[in-house]
Design an enzyme around this catalytic site. Sequence first.
Site, PDB file in Angstrom:
ATOM      1  N   ILE A 240      77.117  38.368   7.361  1.00 17.30           N
ATOM      2  CA  ILE A 240      76.715  38.497   8.765  1.00 17.30           C
ATOM      3  C   ILE A 240      75.337  39.159   8.850  1.00 17.30           C
ATOM      4  O   ILE A 240      74.982  39.701   9.898  1.00 17.30           O
ATOM      5  CB  ILE A 240      77.756  39.280   9.596  1.00 17.30           C
ATOM      6  CG1 ILE A 240      77.886  40.739   9.132  1.00 17.30           C
ATOM      7  CG2 ILE A 240      79.103  38.593   9.582  1.00 17.30           C
ATOM      8  CD1 ILE A 240      78.668  41.613  10.102  1.00 17.30           C
ATOM      9  N   ARG A 242      71.551  38.100   7.128  1.00 14.37           N
ATOM     10  CA  ARG A 242      70.576  37.037   7.337  1.00 14.37           C
ATOM     11  C   ARG A 242      70.868  35.917   6.344  1.00 14.37           C
ATOM     12  O   ARG A 242      71.227  36.166   5.187  1.00 14.37           O
ATOM     13  CB  ARG A 242      69.142  37.558   7.140  1.00 14.37           C
ATOM     14  CG  ARG A 242      68.706  38.526   8.207  1.00 14.37           C
ATOM     15  CD  ARG A 242      68.480  37.836   9.545  1.00 14.37           C
ATOM     16  NE  ARG A 242      68.130  38.790  10.592  1.00 14.37           N
ATOM     17  CZ  ARG A 242      69.012  39.360  11.415  1.00 14.37           C
ATOM     18  NH1 ARG A 242      70.301  39.080  11.312  1.00 14.37           N
ATOM     19  NH2 ARG A 242      68.605  40.204  12.348  1.00 14.37           N
ATOM     20  N   GLU A 271      68.454  28.246  10.209  1.00 14.72           N
ATOM     21  CA  GLU A 271      69.162  28.045  11.479  1.00 14.72           C
ATOM     22  C   GLU A 271      68.278  27.284  12.480  1.00 14.72           C
ATOM     23  O   GLU A 271      67.082  27.539  12.550  1.00 14.72           O
ATOM     24  CB  GLU A 271      69.544  29.405  12.090  1.00 14.72           C
ATOM     25  CG  GLU A 271      70.640  30.111  11.343  1.00 14.72           C
ATOM     26  CD  GLU A 271      71.050  31.426  12.019  1.00 14.72           C
ATOM     27  OE1 GLU A 271      70.747  31.627  13.212  1.00 14.72           O
ATOM     28  OE2 GLU A 271      71.676  32.250  11.337  1.00 14.72           O
ATOM     29  N   HIS A 289      76.364  32.107  14.364  1.00 18.94           N
ATOM     30  CA  HIS A 289      75.638  33.357  14.592  1.00 18.94           C
ATOM     31  C   HIS A 289      76.180  34.083  15.833  1.00 18.94           C
ATOM     32  O   HIS A 289      75.444  34.333  16.802  1.00 18.94           O
ATOM     33  CB  HIS A 289      74.145  33.077  14.750  1.00 18.94           C
ATOM     34  CG  HIS A 289      73.278  34.262  14.410  1.00 18.94           C
ATOM     35  ND1 HIS A 289      72.029  34.154  13.880  1.00 18.94           N
ATOM     36  CD2 HIS A 289      73.494  35.606  14.563  1.00 18.94           C
ATOM     37  CE1 HIS A 289      71.505  35.351  13.703  1.00 18.94           C
ATOM     38  NE2 HIS A 289      72.379  36.256  14.115  1.00 18.94           N
TER      39      HIS A 289
END
Length: 327
Positions: A240, A242, A271, A289
């Site tokens: 959680i 990067r 992303e 995310h």
Amino acid sequence: MNSGKPNILITEPIPAKVIDHLRDFANVTVGEKGYFQSEENLINEIQPYDALLCMLSVPVTEAVMKAGSNLKIVANFAVGYDNIDVETAGSLGIRVANTPDVLTEACGDYAMGLLLALSRKLKEAEQYLRDGNFKGWEPLGFLGMELRNRNLGIIGMGRIGQAFAHRARAFGMNILYHNRSKLDPDSEKALDATYIEDSGELAEKSDVVSLNCPLTDNTHHLVDSDFLNRMPVHALLINISRGAVIDEVALAEALHNKAIAGAALDVFEKEPEVHPKLLTAPNTLLLPHIASATHRTRQDIGMLAADAIISVLNGKDDREIPNLITP
């Protein structure tokens, strides 16, 4: 725009209370989702604005800040700020703010949720039921990992790492951690945590590895093929932090080859693109995310960023604004 008020650009919609709070003070423009992920779009439109409230996906580069000749502050709607050229901001006299603390508890809860879902194969079991395959209780169905007495290895023992560790301790897990420096003795004792100086050694000793570290030159692709090969075959990986902390090609190969047992990922290197081999990997929980996605936390994030903007534009002393980043 009203020339008597400062001008603030919010790069995409955020909680309405935050926008209203800023509109009491300034002229506020809210961009369309995704539009300001383009550096070119931001360069073309940043010039009139005194402040920028942006997302992690927005590239606040040297070129952007030089185009923003009126910019006095860039406030990230996030605890991280690797999307902002902080050194250039400092040289131009532009303040940079982030939002520490306010998302700690939500992220700690979320990491624990990912671990429970992954270790007990909840996604696969639900899909099995939805597909009409559930015919009754099965003694060998969806056997997972029990957490008690397992080792949780945390890489990055900041606020969020410690929040996760406290929750994992309640489930009877043993806490190992790797960090830039050891915790103070009281914090380490409160978590009954053991410091591991070498991240590879932590990989070898952990049943679960959780990534909670910032993205830096030292952590880029920290989890590579060597790291994954040192993890036990039954081990699980949670990220959680990067996306670029993981070499996604190496992880996909490890999952497909069953070199590790599973992974839960909330972030990705490019992303919103997800590596196609991760999409087909077994026992993999992939989420968009959402670690901080609670009503309360997202509003608190926005208000902290907004208050930093208002403070800077009102000429408040930097020392009185706790969430400013020093280059």
